[in-house]
Design an enzyme around this catalytic site. Sequence first.
Site, short mmCIF file in Angstrom:
data_model
loop_
_atom_site.label_atom_id
_atom_site.label_comp_id
_atom_site.label_asym_id
_atom_site.label_seq_id
_atom_site.Cartn_x
_atom_site.Cartn_y
_atom_site.Cartn_z
N PRO A 277 0.81 -1.22 0.00
CA PRO A 277 0.00 0.00 0.00
C PRO A 277 0.85 1.27 0.00
CG PRO A 277 -0.35 -1.31 2.01
CD PRO A 277 0.67 -2.03 1.21
N GLU B 42 2.29 -7.98 9.03
CA GLU B 42 2.33 -6.54 9.30
C GLU B 42 3.21 -5.80 8.31
OE1 GLU B 42 0.43 -4.87 11.50
OE2 GLU B 42 -0.51 -6.82 11.78
N ARG C 133 -3.48 -8.66 -20.61
CA ARG C 133 -4.45 -8.34 -21.68
C ARG C 133 -3.89 -7.34 -22.70
NH1 ARG C 133 -8.05 -4.70 -21.44
NH2 ARG C 133 -9.86 -6.01 -21.79
N ASP D 80 -10.79 0.30 -24.59
CA ASP D 80 -11.01 0.15 -23.15
C ASP D 80 -11.05 1.51 -22.46
OD1 ASP D 80 -10.92 -2.57 -23.20
OD2 ASP D 80 -8.87 -2.74 -22.45
N1 ADE Z 1 -0.86 -5.15 -0.11
C1 ADE Z 1 -1.76 -4.75 0.82
N2 ADE Z 1 -2.49 -3.72 0.39
C2 ADE Z 1 -2.07 -3.44 -0.89
C3 ADE Z 1 -2.45 -2.48 -1.86
N3 ADE Z 1 -3.40 -1.58 -1.63
N4 ADE Z 1 -1.79 -2.51 -3.03
C4 ADE Z 1 -0.82 -3.40 -3.26
N5 ADE Z 1 -0.42 -4.32 -2.38
C5 ADE Z 1 -1.04 -4.35 -1.19
#
Ligand code: ADE
Length: 242
Positions: free
Chosen positions: A90, A117, A155, A170
């Site tokens: 994230p 974590e 794709r 697309d």
């Molecule tokens: N791992 C956990 N959350 C994620 C996200 N939003 N994007 C990529 N990998 C992740």
Amino acid sequence: MRIDILCLFPEVFDSPLNQSIIKRASERGLVDIVTHNIRDYAHDKHRTVDDYPYGGGPGMVLKPEPIFEAVEAIKEQFGTGETPVILLSPQGRRFSQSVAEELATHPHMILICGHYEGIDERVCEHLATDEISIGDYVLSGGELAALVVVDAVVRLMPGALGSECSADSDSHSNGLLEYPQYTRPHRYRDWSVPSILVSGNHGEIAQWRRHQAIARTAKRRPDLLDRVSLCDEERKWMLENS
Ligand code: ADE
């Protein structure tokens, strides 16, 4: 293209990689997707891949050694010298159609899926060449994010879709959302297909679709319009119709 995926739950990939477009692309030899269990690179008989965080705190952190050694073993065999090593997290840069297009140019890439974590920061600093997030939310692990990246990239491989040009229309491929599509029946309940689409006038149909894509983008995702180049006629049409 070869894609190696390192993760703790390779079974997650079994079904999605064996359906539809990805399956067909694999069968046609356009892509070779190989999953690896990080535990196979653990050093002890318990196949330990995580440990407590230095400094304390909740949860466990993925250890660096199995991940470094897995990536190095794969690179030694299949690396191109420019193989991107992408950590799904994230904290990464935001995934988008243009990132997918950029990744699709590589003959080989390695995806690392984190879990628990977190992952030892030395993996991010000294092993990964890129860190990608699929959106501002936290998943339980990188596997689903890796699937999103793989699907969007595969794709784009020439020959992966039934028709060579279907990826061109697309949503996002030209910076706009896609225009509305209709199929038979011509009239369903009280709703008819827009008459222009059955007019047989290809020029007018193309213009109608372009206008619809612009109108839809202006209404739903005005943020995207900043990066799209519209001609004077299109700008005028947008102002008059929004
Ligand atoms: N791992 C956990 N959350 C994620 C996200 N939003 N994007 C990529 N990998 C992740």
